[in-house]
Design a protein around this motif. Structure first.
Motif, PDB file in Angstrom:
ATOM      1  N   ASN A 205      -9.096 -73.283 -35.743  1.00 32.78           N
ATOM      2  CA  ASN A 205      -9.699 -73.704 -37.001  1.00 32.78           C
ATOM      3  C   ASN A 205     -11.239 -73.173 -37.006  1.00 32.78           C
ATOM      4  O   ASN A 205     -12.087 -73.619 -37.701  1.00 32.78           O
ATOM      5  N   ILE A 206     -11.802 -72.379 -36.173  1.00 26.33           N
ATOM      6  CA  ILE A 206     -12.987 -71.896 -35.999  1.00 26.33           C
ATOM      7  C   ILE A 206     -13.045 -70.838 -36.983  1.00 26.33           C
ATOM      8  O   ILE A 206     -12.164 -69.690 -37.243  1.00 26.33           O
ATOM      9  N   PRO A 207     -14.265 -70.847 -37.637  1.00 27.68           N
ATOM     10  CA  PRO A 207     -14.178 -69.967 -39.096  1.00 27.68           C
ATOM     11  C   PRO A 207     -14.421 -68.596 -38.581  1.00 27.68           C
ATOM     12  O   PRO A 207     -14.977 -68.033 -37.434  1.00 27.68           O
ATOM     13  N   ILE A 208     -14.129 -67.805 -39.511  1.00 25.35           N
ATOM     14  CA  ILE A 208     -14.280 -66.078 -38.959  1.00 25.35           C
ATOM     15  C   ILE A 208     -15.811 -65.797 -38.991  1.00 25.35           C
ATOM     16  O   ILE A 208     -16.706 -66.210 -39.919  1.00 25.35           O
ATOM     17  N   GLY A 209     -16.182 -64.865 -38.135  1.00 23.31           N
ATOM     18  CA  GLY A 209     -17.826 -64.390 -38.185  1.00 23.31           C
ATOM     19  C   GLY A 209     -17.983 -63.562 -39.051  1.00 23.31           C
ATOM     20  O   GLY A 209     -17.210 -62.962 -39.845  1.00 23.31           O
ATOM     21  N   ALA A 210     -19.425 -63.663 -39.249  1.00 24.41           N
ATOM     22  CA  ALA A 210     -19.807 -62.819 -40.608  1.00 24.41           C
ATOM     23  C   ALA A 210     -19.765 -61.442 -40.391  1.00 24.41           C
ATOM     24  O   ALA A 210     -19.454 -60.605 -41.472  1.00 24.41           O
ATOM     25  N   ASN A 211     -19.362 -60.839 -39.277  1.00 25.12           N
ATOM     26  CA  ASN A 211     -19.220 -59.640 -38.948  1.00 25.12           C
ATOM     27  C   ASN A 211     -17.983 -58.965 -38.907  1.00 25.12           C
ATOM     28  O   ASN A 211     -17.492 -57.732 -38.603  1.00 25.12           O
ATOM     29  N   SER A 212     -16.851 -60.033 -39.353  1.00 28.63           N
ATOM     30  CA  SER A 212     -15.493 -59.838 -39.405  1.00 28.63           C
ATOM     31  C   SER A 212     -15.057 -58.969 -40.357  1.00 28.63           C
ATOM     32  O   SER A 212     -15.642 -59.006 -41.435  1.00 28.63           O
ATOM     33  N   THR A 213     -14.072 -58.165 -40.179  1.00 27.06           N
ATOM     34  CA  THR A 213     -13.442 -57.376 -41.249  1.00 27.06           C
ATOM     35  C   THR A 213     -12.257 -58.024 -42.188  1.00 27.06           C
ATOM     36  O   THR A 213     -12.050 -57.781 -43.142  1.00 27.06           O
ATOM     37  N   LYS A 215     -11.606 -61.824 -44.448  1.00 27.16           N
ATOM     38  CA  LYS A 215     -12.552 -62.950 -45.151  1.00 27.16           C
ATOM     39  C   LYS A 215     -12.537 -64.267 -44.701  1.00 27.16           C
ATOM     40  O   LYS A 215     -13.438 -64.718 -44.470  1.00 27.16           O
ATOM     41  N   ASP A 216     -11.005 -64.460 -44.172  1.00 27.19           N
ATOM     42  CA  ASP A 216     -11.233 -65.872 -43.377  1.00 27.19           C
ATOM     43  C   ASP A 216      -9.822 -65.853 -42.456  1.00 27.19           C
ATOM     44  O   ASP A 216      -9.208 -64.995 -42.500  1.00 27.19           O
ATOM     45  N   ASN A 217      -9.557 -67.016 -41.937  1.00 25.61           N
ATOM     46  CA  ASN A 217      -8.453 -67.406 -41.095  1.00 25.61           C
ATOM     47  C   ASN A 217      -7.126 -66.919 -41.662  1.00 25.61           C
ATOM     48  O   ASN A 217      -6.066 -66.763 -41.222  1.00 25.61           O
ATOM     49  N   TRP A 218      -7.174 -67.183 -43.242  1.00 26.62           N
ATOM     50  CA  TRP A 218      -5.758 -66.754 -43.663  1.00 26.62           C
ATOM     51  C   TRP A 218      -5.442 -65.628 -43.817  1.00 26.62           C
ATOM     52  O   TRP A 218      -4.196 -64.942 -43.448  1.00 26.62           O
ATOM     53  N   GLU A 219      -6.681 -64.549 -44.144  1.00 30.21           N
ATOM     54  CA  GLU A 219      -6.193 -63.367 -44.158  1.00 30.21           C
ATOM     55  C   GLU A 219      -5.993 -62.598 -42.608  1.00 30.21           C
ATOM     56  O   GLU A 219      -5.130 -61.804 -42.813  1.00 30.21           O
ATOM     57  N   LEU A 220      -6.568 -63.137 -41.762  1.00 32.15           N
ATOM     58  CA  LEU A 220      -6.351 -62.907 -40.383  1.00 32.15           C
ATOM     59  C   LEU A 220      -4.896 -63.057 -39.908  1.00 32.15           C
ATOM     60  O   LEU A 220      -4.300 -62.385 -39.212  1.00 32.15           O
TER      61      LEU A 220
END
Length: 279
Positions: A205-213, A215-220
């Motif tokens: 449940n840790i949010p995706i970092g600002a520098n990630s390619t 958008k969010d954990n759903w996309e990852l």
């Protein structure tokens, strides 16, 4: 016509209109009398009832209970009265054993009943799933992957859980090179299966970092499941009709997201060979 005559004519007309009430009242009275008579005739004859009750009690009190292996109404304890000759009832214990064994042979055995087409398919599927479970379990033991790969036989099918540390770098969806041999081994097992393989991506449940390619954990989670699917289809040339994939982000945790160990357990890809037939 005088006023008195007019009043008399009106009174007679009113009397004619109300005469039906007299007939109706007589009918109701007759019905009441009829039902009173019927009720009086339906009274129980207590004398005859007492005679029948005493006769039944006398008959059954003279016999033992069949449930307690008594005589009942017959002459042989625990048996009912039949019209068979005594010669058929009396015999040696050896004859009884032979007859019972013969009757057992004549009784059709359900195990000898031919299986239906659906039962055959279900039995074949279960055998394939069991073989798959055994092979993967042995592979995990031989390669010492107990902390990276977990296999379980669940109601929905054989579930193979791969840790994200085994497949991906942190926060990435590209497969590691070290994961290729294991995925190739799984592909070889899936190649001849006629069942659907479901690939599911999960995160903590840790949010995706600002520098990630992403958008969010759903996309990852979806991209990670898709990477495993692409390996099976592009690298191993498996049939795409037998696969499906989905990303669930952190909505289906198996560990406690408040601890580091729990979050690590939640970051995973689950590959499930689905049961398609029900018993």
């Amino acid at each position: 016509m005088s006023r008195r005559s007019k009043r008399r004519a009106k009174r007679e007309a009113a009397d004619h209109r109300d005469r039906w009430m007299i007939t109706y009242a007589d009918l109701i009275t007759l019905l009441l009398i009829f039902f009173v008579i019927m009720y009086a005739m339906s009274n129980l004859d207590t004398g005859k009832y007492d005679v029948v009750t005493q006769s039944l009690q006398s008959t059954f009190n003279k016999s033992d209970s069949i449930l307690e292996l008594g005589n009942g109404l017959g002459e042989t304890p625990g048996q009912t009265i039949t019209k068979n000759p005594s010669s058929q009832v009396q015999g040696s214990s050896e004859d009884d054993e032979n007859s019972s064994s013969d009757s057992g042979k004549d009784t059709p055995d359900d195990n000898d009943r031919p299986l239906t087409e659906r039962e055959e398919q279900f039995r074949t599927q279960e055998q394939e799933l069991q073989n798959l479970f055994n092979v993967i379990t042995q592979y995990i033991e031989d390669n010492k992957l107990d902390n990276q790969i977990f296999v379980a036989d669940k109601p929905q099918g054989i579930s193979i859980t791969l840790s994200d540390r085994f497949l991906f770098d942190q926060g990435q969806a590209a497969l590691k090179k070290d994961a290729a041999p294991t995925l190739s081994k799984l592909a070889s097992l899936f190649r001849n299966l006629q069942m659907v393989v479901s690939i599911e991506g999960h995160t903590d449940n840790i949010p995706i970092g600002a520098n990630s390619t992403y958008k969010d954990n759903w996309e990852l989670s979806g991209e990670r499941a898709l990477s495993v699917l692409r390996f099976f289809l592009d690298q191993e040339k498996l049939d795409p009709d037998h696969f499906q994939y989905a990303g669930y982000a952190d909505t289906r945790p198996t560990g406690d997201n408040t601890t580091a160990a729990g979050r690590q357990k939640n970051r995973r890809v689950e590959i499930t060979v689905l049961r398609q037939l029900q018993p």
